[in-house]
Write a protein that holds these residues in place. Structure first.
Motif, PDB file in Angstrom:
ATOM      1  N   SER A   1       0.814  -1.216   0.000  1.00 44.37           N
ATOM      2  CA  SER A   1       0.000   0.000   0.000  1.00 44.37           C
ATOM      3  C   SER A   1       0.849   1.268   0.000  1.00 44.37           C
ATOM      4  O   SER A   1       0.438   2.295  -0.553  1.00 44.37           O
ATOM      5  N   THR A   2       2.036   1.209   0.605  1.00 55.34           N
ATOM      6  CA  THR A   2       2.907   2.389   0.626  1.00 55.34           C
ATOM      7  C   THR A   2       3.447   2.686  -0.763  1.00 55.34           C
ATOM      8  O   THR A   2       3.370   3.820  -1.259  1.00 55.34           O
ATOM      9  N   LEU A   3       3.999   1.670  -1.425  1.00 53.32           N
ATOM     10  CA  LEU A   3       4.567   1.860  -2.758  1.00 53.32           C
ATOM     11  C   LEU A   3       3.492   2.144  -3.798  1.00 53.32           C
ATOM     12  O   LEU A   3       3.745   2.826  -4.796  1.00 53.32           O
ATOM     13  N   GLU A   4       2.292   1.632  -3.576  1.00 42.59           N
ATOM     14  CA  GLU A   4       1.207   1.824  -4.539  1.00 42.59           C
ATOM     15  C   GLU A   4       0.870   3.301  -4.724  1.00 42.59           C
ATOM     16  O   GLU A   4       0.403   3.716  -5.788  1.00 42.59           O
ATOM     17  N   LYS A   5       1.134   4.107  -3.720  1.00 39.89           N
ATOM     18  CA  LYS A   5       0.761   5.519  -3.769  1.00 39.89           C
ATOM     19  C   LYS A   5       1.616   6.331  -4.739  1.00 39.89           C
ATOM     20  O   LYS A   5       1.163   7.354  -5.247  1.00 39.89           O
ATOM     21  N   PHE A   6       2.871   5.866  -4.999  1.00 38.79           N
ATOM     22  CA  PHE A   6       3.747   6.735  -5.788  1.00 38.79           C
ATOM     23  C   PHE A   6       4.674   6.004  -6.754  1.00 38.79           C
ATOM     24  O   PHE A   6       5.372   6.655  -7.526  1.00 38.79           O
ATOM     25  N   MET A   7       4.697   4.662  -6.768  1.00 36.60           N
ATOM     26  CA  MET A   7       5.576   3.933  -7.673  1.00 36.60           C
ATOM     27  C   MET A   7       4.770   3.333  -8.821  1.00 36.60           C
ATOM     28  O   MET A   7       3.981   2.401  -8.608  1.00 36.60           O
ATOM     29  N   ARG A   8       4.969   3.866 -10.026  1.00 33.80           N
ATOM     30  CA  ARG A   8       4.218   3.420 -11.199  1.00 33.80           C
ATOM     31  C   ARG A   8       5.159   3.219 -12.381  1.00 33.80           C
ATOM     32  O   ARG A   8       6.085   3.999 -12.582  1.00 33.80           O
ATOM     33  N   ASP A   9       4.893   2.178 -13.138  1.00 33.92           N
ATOM     34  CA  ASP A   9       5.673   1.864 -14.341  1.00 33.92           C
ATOM     35  C   ASP A   9       7.153   1.669 -14.025  1.00 33.92           C
ATOM     36  O   ASP A   9       8.032   2.033 -14.811  1.00 33.92           O
ATOM     37  N   VAL A  10       7.426   1.088 -12.854  1.00 35.83           N
ATOM     38  CA  VAL A  10       8.772   0.669 -12.466  1.00 35.83           C
ATOM     39  C   VAL A  10       8.645  -0.676 -11.763  1.00 35.83           C
ATOM     40  O   VAL A  10       7.547  -1.083 -11.375  1.00 35.83           O
ATOM     41  N   ILE A  11       9.759  -1.371 -11.615  1.00 33.26           N
ATOM     42  CA  ILE A  11       9.792  -2.562 -10.770  1.00 33.26           C
ATOM     43  C   ILE A  11      10.670  -2.234  -9.574  1.00 33.26           C
ATOM     44  O   ILE A  11      11.802  -1.757  -9.728  1.00 33.26           O
ATOM     45  N   VAL A  12      10.135  -2.452  -8.387  1.00 36.26           N
ATOM     46  CA  VAL A  12      10.824  -2.095  -7.147  1.00 36.26           C
ATOM     47  C   VAL A  12      11.407  -3.362  -6.531  1.00 36.26           C
ATOM     48  O   VAL A  12      10.681  -4.329  -6.272  1.00 36.26           O
ATOM     49  N   PHE A  13      12.724  -3.350  -6.303  1.00 30.31           N
ATOM     50  CA  PHE A  13      13.415  -4.495  -5.721  1.00 30.31           C
ATOM     51  C   PHE A  13      13.721  -4.241  -4.245  1.00 30.31           C
ATOM     52  O   PHE A  13      13.956  -3.095  -3.840  1.00 30.31           O
ATOM     53  N   PRO A  14      13.751  -5.288  -3.427  1.00 33.08           N
ATOM     54  CA  PRO A  14      14.017  -5.110  -1.994  1.00 33.08           C
ATOM     55  C   PRO A  14      15.475  -4.761  -1.725  1.00 33.08           C
ATOM     56  O   PRO A  14      16.370  -5.123  -2.499  1.00 33.08           O
ATOM     57  N   ILE A  15      15.700  -4.066  -0.626  1.00 33.68           N
ATOM     58  CA  ILE A  15      17.064  -3.795  -0.178  1.00 33.68           C
ATOM     59  C   ILE A  15      17.460  -4.786   0.903  1.00 33.68           C
ATOM     60  O   ILE A  15      18.598  -4.766   1.376  1.00 33.68           O
ATOM     61  N   ASN A  16      16.524  -5.659   1.286  1.00 31.97           N
ATOM     62  CA  ASN A  16      16.790  -6.694   2.292  1.00 31.97           C
ATOM     63  C   ASN A  16      17.183  -7.997   1.602  1.00 31.97           C
ATOM     64  O   ASN A  16      16.560  -8.396   0.628  1.00 31.97           O
ATOM     65  N   GLY A  17      18.219  -8.670   2.121  1.00 30.29           N
ATOM     66  CA  GLY A  17      18.602  -9.951   1.559  1.00 30.29           C
ATOM     67  C   GLY A  17      19.742  -9.843   0.573  1.00 30.29           C
ATOM     68  O   GLY A  17      20.218  -8.783   0.248  1.00 30.29           O
TER      69      GLY A  17
END
Length: 209
Positions: A193-209
């Motif tokens: 829900s947090t990323l849905e508000k402002f991340m569009r037409d990108v793929i978001v990768f985790p910084i964990n792991g």
């Protein structure tokens, strides 16, 4: 709402991807860069925007097709994608075209053209695959093996506002150029829900792991 979520930039000896800060306002002027983005020292603060996130269709090129075939995918699967891709079409709605709309139309006219046959490219329907810029999850909420994808629906609006779709489930991700079978990754796309508000037409990768 047509402000891109991420930009590929060059500034003051730095280059790489930067994303919109959801806490910023139109009166804020700043840019944060990671240490890995610094290539050489420079006092030239002219901001060069090389690329920006937007709806971009996807084609499978020779490299990807051969690697997927070597990994055991049957030829019939590629033929099915090819037939589906060439048969895909949408009727644009009557609306004033924005800069992003124009970029989408140019990209679509190429990707869905039968000229792809001459260059050995298979167009993928926009609902099945997209060409996306990758960025890091600054929220730290994504876990290892996860990703977040929200894409713009082409030629679909809700009272003049662009529609967006969040992808969930297993997705196959690769990079360009794709040279080795290990360049393919199977990830789990999740709703956030947090990323849905402002991340569009990108793929978001985790910084964990």
């Amino acid at each position: 709402e047509d402000i891109p979520s991420a930009f590929q930039v060059r500034v003051a000896g730095c280059k790489g991807m930067v994303a919109i800060d959801p806490e910023s306002t139109l009166n804020d002027y700043y840019i944060h860069v990671r240490d890995s983005m610094v290539k050489f020292p420079s006092d030239d603060w002219n901001l060069e925007i090389c690329e920006f996130s937007r709806p971009m269709t996807l084609t499978l090129n020779n490299q990807v097709i051969r690697l997927l075939s070597d990994l055991g995918n049957a030829d019939g699967q590629f033929i099915a994608f090819q037939n589906q891709g060439f048969g895909y079409s949408q009727t644009p709605e009557e609306q004033e075209s924005s800069a992003i709309d124009i970029a989408v139309q140019k990209n679509m006219s190429y990707s869905l053209s039968k000229d792809n046959l001459l260059t050995n490219r298979i167009p993928i329907p926009p609902t099945d695959g997209r060409n996306l810029f990758g960025i890091a999850d600054e929220t730290g909420e994504l876990q290892y093996g996860q990703c977040f994808i929200q894409y713009s629906a082409l030629n679909q609006t809700n009272k003049g506002r662009r529609k967006f779709h969040v992808v969930t489930g297993t997705v196959l991700v690769t990079k360009n150029p794709c040279l080795w079978p290990g360049d393919f990754r199977r990830l789990t796309a999740v709703h956030n829900s947090t990323l849905e508000k402002f991340m569009r037409d990108v793929i978001v990768f985790p910084i964990n792991g």
